[in-house]
Design an enzyme around this catalytic site. Structure first.
Site, PDB file in Angstrom:
ATOM      1  N   ASP A 119       0.477   3.726   1.706  1.00  0.00           N
ATOM      2  CA  ASP A 119       0.484   4.292   3.062  1.00  0.00           C
ATOM      3  C   ASP A 119       1.917   4.545   3.540  1.00  0.00           C
ATOM      4  O   ASP A 119       2.764   3.644   3.505  1.00  0.00           O
ATOM      5  CB  ASP A 119      -0.234   3.317   4.006  1.00  0.00           C
ATOM      6  CG  ASP A 119      -0.557   3.946   5.349  1.00  0.00           C
ATOM      7  OD1 ASP A 119       0.382   4.415   6.026  1.00  0.00           O
ATOM      8  OD2 ASP A 119      -1.743   3.985   5.711  1.00  0.00           O
ATOM      9  N   ARG A 160       3.186   4.644   6.267  1.00  0.00           N
ATOM     10  CA  ARG A 160       3.621   3.917   7.462  1.00  0.00           C
ATOM     11  C   ARG A 160       4.073   2.492   7.172  1.00  0.00           C
ATOM     12  O   ARG A 160       4.433   1.760   8.082  1.00  0.00           O
ATOM     13  CB  ARG A 160       2.471   3.891   8.485  1.00  0.00           C
ATOM     14  CG  ARG A 160       2.057   5.279   8.947  1.00  0.00           C
ATOM     15  CD  ARG A 160       0.719   5.251   9.662  1.00  0.00           C
ATOM     16  NE  ARG A 160      -0.380   4.894   8.761  1.00  0.00           N
ATOM     17  CZ  ARG A 160      -1.650   4.787   9.137  1.00  0.00           C
ATOM     18  NH1 ARG A 160      -1.981   4.992  10.402  1.00  0.00           N
ATOM     19  NH2 ARG A 160      -2.589   4.461   8.257  1.00  0.00           N
ATOM     20  N   CYS A 173       0.841  -1.190   0.000  1.00  0.00           N
ATOM     21  CA  CYS A 173       0.000   0.000   0.000  1.00  0.00           C
ATOM     22  C   CYS A 173       0.883   1.250   0.000  1.00  0.00           C
ATOM     23  O   CYS A 173       1.994   1.253   0.530  1.00  0.00           O
ATOM     24  CB  CYS A 173      -0.898   0.008   1.237  1.00  0.00           C
ATOM     25  SG  CYS A 173      -2.054   1.408   1.262  1.00  0.00           S
ATOM     26  N   CYS A 185      -6.149  -0.088   6.801  1.00  0.00           N
ATOM     27  CA  CYS A 185      -5.887   0.497   5.480  1.00  0.00           C
ATOM     28  C   CYS A 185      -7.018   1.455   5.089  1.00  0.00           C
ATOM     29  O   CYS A 185      -8.187   1.051   4.989  1.00  0.00           O
ATOM     30  CB  CYS A 185      -5.756  -0.616   4.443  1.00  0.00           C
ATOM     31  SG  CYS A 185      -5.372   0.019   2.791  1.00  0.00           S
ATOM     32  N   HIS A 208      -2.292  -4.019   5.013  1.00  0.00           N
ATOM     33  CA  HIS A 208      -2.092  -3.614   6.408  1.00  0.00           C
ATOM     34  C   HIS A 208      -3.431  -3.306   7.053  1.00  0.00           C
ATOM     35  O   HIS A 208      -4.327  -2.742   6.420  1.00  0.00           O
ATOM     36  CB  HIS A 208      -1.147  -2.415   6.512  1.00  0.00           C
ATOM     37  CG  HIS A 208      -1.690  -1.149   5.925  1.00  0.00           C
ATOM     38  ND1 HIS A 208      -2.211  -0.139   6.697  1.00  0.00           N
ATOM     39  CD2 HIS A 208      -1.823  -0.744   4.639  1.00  0.00           C
ATOM     40  CE1 HIS A 208      -2.621   0.854   5.911  1.00  0.00           C
ATOM     41  NE2 HIS A 208      -2.406   0.505   4.656  1.00  0.00           N
TER      42      HIS A 208
HETATM   43 CO    CO Z   1      -3.409   1.216   3.003  1.00  0.00          CO
END
Ligand code: CO
Length: 214
Positions: free
Chosen positions: A46, A48, A44, A103, A100
């Site tokens: 993302d 993090r 992803c 998400c 994750h």
């Molecule tokens: Co995500």
């Protein structure tokens, strides 16, 4: 006028180069010769969930594609080109789909909220919900439902990978690549293996199994 935010990144880069060179003086010269990563990571976007940091690996280890909710969509020429290069040229041994918990893309797809342009991307995730609505609708706790949706989305992306004809071609001639499904937990930093690894088209619905035409 200076842009402090960019300066932060450039300063960070300088100190990173200093640290790496101190530990391994030939690191950059060696890496510049070429890459032979063993893994392709589809994760992803993302911020993090950075592939190399969370796996404690160095540059050169993982070929990476990241997008919203770690999707493998067969009309996305970006993800398909990355996969094709990884499989055909780099000959990666493992492809990892890493979702994750928490998400934002998956949770957005679970909702009925409008997100404008993004709705078109999220539609592919909503399709995953539709495929598993019996199980997902049966989970009353919305947080728990979201966690299971994240896992099922990874399962479906692993399946999407195994439906790609040029991946099946690799399986005709050898055992690689193995395709794995992982889920990362933001709360504690731990990666969970969904233990759904595949390196064969055998378990696929027959309509997705390609045969070589003589
Ligand atoms: Co995500």
């Amino acid at each position: 006028m200076t842009n402090n935010s960019i300066d932060n990144l450039l300063e960070g880069n300088k100190s990173w180069v200093r640290n790496v060179t101190k530990m391994s003086p030939a690191f950059f010269q060696d890496l510049a010769k070429g890459q032979t990563p063993e893994y392709l990571w589809i994760g992803c976007s993302d911020s993090r969930v950075p592939a190399t940091e969370i796996t404690n690996t160095l540059p050169g280890s993982i070929f990476v594609q990241r997008n919203i909710a770690n999707m493998v969509i067969h009309t996305d020429s970006n993800v398909l080109s990355v996969i094709n290069y990884a499989v055909k040229v780099l000959k990666v041994k493992h492809i990892i789909v890493c979702g994750h918990y928490g998400c934002g893309g998956v949770l957005a797809a679970m909702s009925n909220n409008k997100f404008g342009f993004l709705d078109n991307w999220l539609m592919h995730i909503k399709d995953v919900y539709r495929l598993h609505e019996g199980e997902l609708d049966g989970i009353d706790d919305l947080e728990e439902r979201g966690r299971r949706f994240v896992e099922l989305n990874v399962v479906e992306q692993v399946l999407n990978l195994s439906r790609i004809s040029f991946i099946q071609e690799e399986w005709e001639i050898g055992e690689f690549p193995y395709i794995h499904g992982l889920v990362y937990s933001l709360e504690d930093g731990v990666l969970h293996d969904l233990e759904i690894s595949v390196n064969s088209k055998d378990g696929l619905h027959t309509v997705f199994q390609y045969k070589n035409v003589k």
